[in-house]
Design an enzyme around this catalytic site. Structure first.
Site, PDB file in Angstrom:
ATOM      1  N   HIS A  62      -1.910 -15.664  25.752  1.00 21.27           N
ATOM      2  CA  HIS A  62      -0.452 -15.788  25.856  1.00 21.27           C
ATOM      3  C   HIS A  62      -0.002 -15.107  27.141  1.00 21.27           C
ATOM      4  O   HIS A  62      -0.767 -14.372  27.759  1.00 21.27           O
ATOM      5  CB  HIS A  62       0.237 -15.162  24.638  1.00 21.27           C
ATOM      6  CG  HIS A  62      -0.197 -13.767  24.348  1.00 21.27           C
ATOM      7  ND1 HIS A  62      -1.375 -13.473  23.696  1.00 21.27           N
ATOM      8  CD2 HIS A  62       0.373 -12.577  24.633  1.00 21.27           C
ATOM      9  CE1 HIS A  62      -1.503 -12.158  23.579  1.00 21.27           C
ATOM     10  NE2 HIS A  62      -0.466 -11.595  24.156  1.00 21.27           N
ATOM     11  N   GLY A  63       1.218 -15.373  27.533  1.00 20.99           N
ATOM     12  CA  GLY A  63       1.751 -14.814  28.766  1.00 20.99           C
ATOM     13  C   GLY A  63       2.110 -13.351  28.623  1.00 20.99           C
ATOM     14  O   GLY A  63       2.005 -12.752  27.548  1.00 20.99           O
TER      15      GLY A  63
END
Length: 149
Positions: A62-63
């Site tokens: 995920h970011g």
């Protein structure tokens, strides 16, 4: 709208390494309007600072916090890699078979992570998801549908 939809699941995928797998999981999020392309760079940067491998053959790239502006809508993508990908270069036994890209707006990531944790905490379920050729099994399990399998 469900967190996971059929067009964000790729079964029987191959990847040369974890960066390639993250790019593919990220591309599914980009192509389906969940994130801007820059979010994928954030996913790669996040992985470089801390592993997103959860165990049971599952990784959840995920970011980073600063990438939250690149998220258009909450969603997850699933890249199923039956052959597995070495996720930790220091531990070649740590293979990821499911690479689940996460993009969440605000605090919605907590709900996303809760659904994922429930679905994959059972090693038998995680293995079933890693080996299935039935997109609906993955949809039900990761969208938090009770008694799905």
């Amino acid at each position: 709208m469900a967190i996971l939809e059929k067009n964000r699941i790729k079964l029987q995928a191959t990847a040369v390494d974890k960066q390639d797998a993250i790019r593919q999981a990220g591309a599914l999020l980009v192509e389906t309007g969940c994130v801007e392309a820059a979010y994928v760079d954030g996913m790669l940067a996040r992985e470089a600072t801390m592993s997103t491998y959860l165990g049971n053959g599952v990784s959840i790239p995920h970011g980073q916090y600063e990438n939250r502006g690149h998220v258009k809508q909450t969603g997850i993508s699933v890249l199923q890699v039956p052959a597995g990908i070495v996720w930790d270069e220091d531990d070649e036994d740590e293979l990821a078979y499911l690479v689940i890209g996460i993009a969440a707006q605000g605090d919605e990531h907590m709900t996303v992570l809760s659904n994922l944790a429930e679905a994959i905490e059972d090693p038998d379920m995680a293995e079933a998801l890693a080996r299935t050729d039935d997109v609906n099994l993955i949809l039900k399990a990761l969208n938090g549908v009770p008694d799905s399998v």
